[in-house]
Design a protein around this motif. Sequence first.
Motif: not given
Length: 300
Positions: A238-262
């Motif tokens: 019953g919380y699909r939208g929250v889960a999608v935004v949270l997972f997306a935020g964590l994944a995008i954070n990893a891509a920006i700061f880990g992927g483009f930095s270290a």
Amino acid sequence: MGLSVLDPPTRIILLLITVVAITFHYGNVPLAVALFSIAAVLEPKHRRTIVKTGIVAGCIVLAAASLNFMIGVVGFGTASVAPKRAAIVLARSIEDGPARWVLEEDCASAEPRYALCEYWGADIPTNVGAALWSENGMEQAPPELNARIREEEVARLTEAFLSYPGAQTWALMENAWRQFFLVGARYTRPGDLVEARGGRIQLVVAQDTVFENIRDELGSVQSTLYIASLAGLFLLRGYRGVAVVLFAGLAINAAIFGGFSAPVPRYQARVAWVAFAVVVVLLADHYLRSQSMSRHYQNE
């Protein structure tokens, strides 16, 4: 739901907090754009709602970028939304290979095109730290040469990607994947701010503190709670939208700061707590809903 359940003063305070949070790091701007876009897509498919969400999100990002621009003009005399930033993305590509390979070819030519060949010659560093902050790093280059290096960064990155698209894409994905699961307290250091030579303020790390003695254990606890929270999102219905935004935020954070930095623990650790906090809130909401339904059926 969402902001609509809050009173106007609370909305304004939350919006101001969001603007300031985005301003703290230029990497937060693309992160905010991506998350706002995902949130807009998940909104009920009413044109007015989507347009309203887009306008609010656009104003928040524009305000944050404008604030950074003003800070650059006033504080550094530079018209940029990322004033005086280090060439971290370039250093990342140098360590991953593509930018280093491009530089090796250019520096070996009769007429090198890039300022880094003038600075490094054939002695090109092979990791992010050395490329930026070593004795011969980009940040130690003379001011005029450093300015040219910054100006050429996009051109070098573009050439690196076009020359080695597969290697650059794979490196980004691999770094982002490592960063997504990499949390801990390894970079957390208690200390005191003291005045150093020339009036500069620097942090002196405290030694043999209680925190230092349990830092590794705290890091293990954080890692466990982070992974458990991610797993918990799949179990809560019953919380699909929250889960999608949270997972997306964590994944995008990893891509920006880990992927483009270290990939380092602090980049993901600073947002990992959100997963645990959200799961706790959702569990509380689920419990209250269950109690309310139970009372409803009993009253019938």
